[in-house]
Each structure stands twice: as structure tokens, then as C-alpha cells.
Design an enzyme around this catalytic site. Structure first.
Site, mmCIF file in Angstrom:
data_model
loop_
_atom_site.group_PDB
_atom_site.id
_atom_site.type_symbol
_atom_site.label_atom_id
_atom_site.label_comp_id
_atom_site.label_asym_id
_atom_site.label_seq_id
_atom_site.Cartn_x
_atom_site.Cartn_y
_atom_site.Cartn_z
ATOM 1 N N ARG A 44 0.816 -1.213 0.000
ATOM 2 C CA ARG A 44 0.000 0.000 0.000
ATOM 3 C C ARG A 44 0.851 1.265 0.000
ATOM 4 O O ARG A 44 0.441 2.303 -0.557
ATOM 5 C CB ARG A 44 -0.937 -0.007 1.215
ATOM 6 N N VAL A 78 -6.753 7.338 -1.311
ATOM 7 C CA VAL A 78 -6.676 5.890 -1.158
ATOM 8 C C VAL A 78 -7.527 5.575 0.060
ATOM 9 O O VAL A 78 -7.212 5.987 1.177
ATOM 10 C CB VAL A 78 -5.224 5.411 -0.953
ATOM 11 N N SER A 79 -8.624 4.877 -0.150
ATOM 12 C CA SER A 79 -9.611 4.669 0.916
ATOM 13 C C SER A 79 -9.036 3.854 2.062
ATOM 14 O O SER A 79 -8.027 3.155 1.922
ATOM 15 C CB SER A 79 -10.851 3.960 0.359
ATOM 16 N N ALA A 80 -9.691 3.939 3.217
ATOM 17 C CA ALA A 80 -9.275 3.171 4.384
ATOM 18 C C ALA A 80 -9.318 1.676 4.071
ATOM 19 O O ALA A 80 -10.283 1.199 3.452
ATOM 20 C CB ALA A 80 -10.173 3.482 5.560
#
Length: 416
Positions: A44, A78-80
Site C-alpha cells: 500500500r 486511497v480509501s481506508a
């Protein structure tokens, strides 16, 4: 795209990633071994801005802004990780599937590609060339560049060149469902979309049921809004408080006959009314928002600016403060401590304007109705009816949210 300063140590990145996934598994967000393997593998930290600390890059609860617009407003994130895992589960992503992602951050596309495997296909589309360029760079750096097709286009049209899709995962806030999305799904395909209904958003998984679509799951969430043809801005009405500052009313689907009629509303009141309906101090009441959004005429969200008495008294510190306009007056929800053991709090409202009492009582009446209908919505309570389909009559209360291409509905349990 370069690595963050502390990303040069691959062992530290691996440790952070492993801890993040352990947390997702423990909390129940991971839906199966293929999804777990994807989260344990995809780096990530290669998809977040340069200089992002690893502890933030691998925080299971935290989204990371990748592009900000004027005044610092988020335009791409960038989503959780917990939410990405939840939406992958909602879509039922599995090996061999063909998936369209609407909204390109790169990381989620890599996760999808890992899950579907070499026999599957992932297409990701975004209207912003800066966003797709960042997604492409991250995918290349992470080793997924040849496994994801990145398209720069207005997602309102879908991506017909690679249809049909087994699943469509929308990762931006959508006010409506584009007809192209539904047309480009296979007959038994599923679409997962963060659908905005009168200012409030749920990630909904929809499957076909005859001529309409029925939800199979729902998740409270928040996303940056759609751009392009699918964009829908909230309307803002600013009211100057005579004591100083500005109170802003935000409208989505409700229309106002005469906005000027509210100009002096803050000169009258407040008048308070209480419901007798309580909730534990740490209890959630997200579905109350949707009840009011569906059944309370003139529904709006309320922002109390600095210097206003409303802000000083903490009226708008509740989660998503909301209210409703009634002609030349409006009400806003508030909470107070009750005398009950356990720290319960009581729902109420305060009204402003010449008809402040009526505005507060109208809001309180709907809080009581929400309580009478069980407070919570089942996962299959949401539906989407494309334009031209008939919504059948129902003995149960049905909230309707009228869009351009169709109508979203929520069917609540009977009272009692």
C-alpha cells in the site's frame, strides 16, 4: 513515484502490512483467503504520496489524500483498508471474475487484480488524468501494471470496450446510478456503489430483481464526490446570525420555494422540544439520518460557523447534524444528557424562526416515528428503480429518493 523515507526498509513495510491485515482479520473485514492474501501482498505504501509515514500508509482505519483541490478539499484518496475490504466482500470478488472499478487510486485495483488472478480482468476508470497517471505509476511499481487496464474517461459511460463485467465497484460518491453501469453488468452481476441519498451515503451492493435492483448489503461510509456528468453539488444557504457568524443549511434533494423567507429566522428562538427517545452515550444512530432524509420535508444538514451561539453551545457537534426547513423557520437536532442510568442521551430539536415551535416539533415527531419502526434498516431494505419502472405500493413506510435515472428507495420494518 518514489518511496516514502521510511519505506526504504522492506522489512518494516512488511511488518506494518502484516499488522494491518491481522487487524482486518480480527475485526472481521476480510472475507476469505484470496482477499487476505491480496492485502498481505500488495504494498500500500507505493500508492500513497511521497513522504507518507508507513504507520499512516498501513493504518487500517485511515484513508490517505492523494490529490487536494481548492481550499484543501479532497479530490482523490486511497480509501481506508477496512472499507476497501468491506466493499470487496460486498461485491463477492472471486478468482476469474471481470471487474470494473470506477475511481482510480491504484491500490484497490491491485487488490482486485490479486483476487481475480490471471484468469480474471480488472479495468479501472477515472476522469482525472493526474489520478490515472498516479494509479498507473503505483501499479507499475507494485508489479501489477500488466494486470490492470487503466482508462482515463468520464465513468458516467462506463467502459463498454471491456464489458460485460461480473462486478462493478464504485469508489467515489455517486448521487445516481449511471445507466451504462447497469447495462454493462452480466445478468447476475453485482454493483457496489456509495450512493448518496439526501446528503447521506451508504455503500450498497445491488443485484437485479426483475426490472429493478435490490440490495444485499449496506455499509455506512464516506467518499469524495463524483466528477463529470455524474456530479451533483449540494446547495448551500447561508444565514447570518444577529449575534455574529453564519449558519449554513445544506440541501441535496429538498427544494425551497422561497429561500429569502429564512433570512431573519435566527432572530427568533431557539425553542426546544424533546422526544423522550434515548440512546446510549456511545450508541450509533446512523439510520436515523436516513429516516429523516426520507420522511422529513425540507430536510437539510446544518453547519454552525465560528462565532454563532449555535456553535458555542455545541448544538452542531453531533454526528452529521441535521434539521429541516418549515416555511420561514427551521429546526435542528440536538442531544442532551438524560436522568437514566448508563449515561443515555435524549434526542430533541430546537427551532428558529417565526414558527420555531412547529419546526422543532416536526423534527421530534419523526424521531419518534424512527424509534417506533425499529431504528435499524435490514441489508435488503434498499432498492433502485430505473426510470420507467413501477414502484409498487407498500403497507410499510418507504422513503423515496428521486434521481435523474431512477429512484432509490428504503423500505422500513412495520412499527412495533
Amino acid at each position: 513515484m518514489t518511496q516514502a523515507p521510511d519505506a526504504a526498509n522492506p522489512d518494516q513495510a512488511d511488518e506494518r502490512r502484516a499488522a494491518m491485515v491481522d487487524r482486518l482479520v480480527t475485526d472481521g473485514w476480510i472475507s476469505g483467503p484470496e482477499v487476505e492474501a491480496a492485502f498481505r501482498t500488495v504494498p500500500r505504501h507505493l500508492f500513497v504520496p511521497d513522504g507518507t509515514p508507513l504507520e499512516k500508509a498501513y493504518d487500517a482505519d485511515q484513508s490517505v489524500v492523494t490529490k487536494a483541490g481548492p481550499h484543501g478539499v479532497s479530490m482523490s484518496t486511497v480509501s481506508a483498508p477496512w472499507l476497501q475490504a468491506r466493499m470487496i466482500a460486498q461485491a463477492g470478488i472471486a478468482p476469474g471474475m471481470k471487474v470494473l472499478e470506477v475511481g482510480s487510486g491504484g491500490y484497490n485495483a491491485a487488490l482486485l487484480a490479486h483476487v481475480v488472478g490471471e484468469q480474471g480482468q480488472v479495468v479501472t476508470v477515472d476522469i482525472d488524468p493526474e489520478v490515472t497517471a498516479r494509479a498507473t505509476a503505483g501499479l507499475d511499481a507494485a508489479g501489477y501494471g500488466d494486470r490492470v487496464i487503466v482508462v482515463t474517461a468520464d465513468a458516467e459511460h462506463g467502459v463498454p470496450a471491456y464489458a460485460s463485467y461480473d462486478a462493478i465497484v464504485v469508489t467515489v460518491g455517486a448521487w445516481d446510478l449511471a445507466p451504462a453501469w447497469l447495462e454493462q453488468l452480466t445478468g447476475d452481476g453485482v454493483i457496489v456503489v456509495p450512493l448518496r441519498m439526501n446528503t447521506f451515503t451508504r455503500s450498497l451492493a445491488f443485484r437485479r430483481s426483475g426490472e429493478h435492483w435490490v440490495s444485499t448489503s449496506a455499509q455506512l461510509c464516506g467518499f469524495v464526490p463524483m466528477q463529470g456528468l455524474g456530479a451533483r453539488r449540494e446547495r448551500r444557504l447561508q444565514l447570518r446570525d444577529p449575534a455574529g457568524g453564519v449558519v449554513t443549511l445544506l440541501f441535496d434533494e429538498a427544494e425551497m420555494d422561497n429561500p429569502r423567507s429564512l433570512a431573519g429566522a435566527l432572530e427568533h428562538g431557539p425553542v426546544q422540544a424533546w422526544s423522550g427517545v434515548t440512546i446510549p452515550a456511545q450508541g450509533e444512530f446512523g439510520d436515523l439520518h436516513l429516516w429523516l432524509a426520507g420522511f422529513l420535508p425540507g430536510f437539510c444538514r446544518v453547519e454552525a460557523g465560528p462565532g454563532t451561539p449555535m456553535a458555542a453551545e455545541g448544538v452542531c457537534r453531533t454526528w452529521f447534524p441535521f434539521g429541516a426547513v418549515l416555511d420561514d423557520s427551521f429546526g435542528v437536532m440536538e442531544l442532551r444528557d438524560s436522568d437514566l442510568p448508563g449515561g443515555d442521551r435524549e434526542f430533541g430539536a430546537r427551532g428558529y424562526g417565526p414558527h420555531a415551535t412547529e419546526a422543532a416539533e416536526a423534527l421530534v415527531a419523526q424521531i419518534k416515528a424512527w424509534d417506533a419502526h425499529g431504528r435499524q434498516i435490514p441489508d435488503d431494505a434498499f432498492a433502485y428503480w430505473p426510470a420507467g419502472t413501477t414502484i409498487p405500493a407498500s403497507d410499510a413506510p418507504v422513503g423515496q429518493f428521486h434521481k435523474i435515472h431512477g429512484t432509490a428507495t428504503i423500505t422500513w420494518p412495520p412499527a412495533g
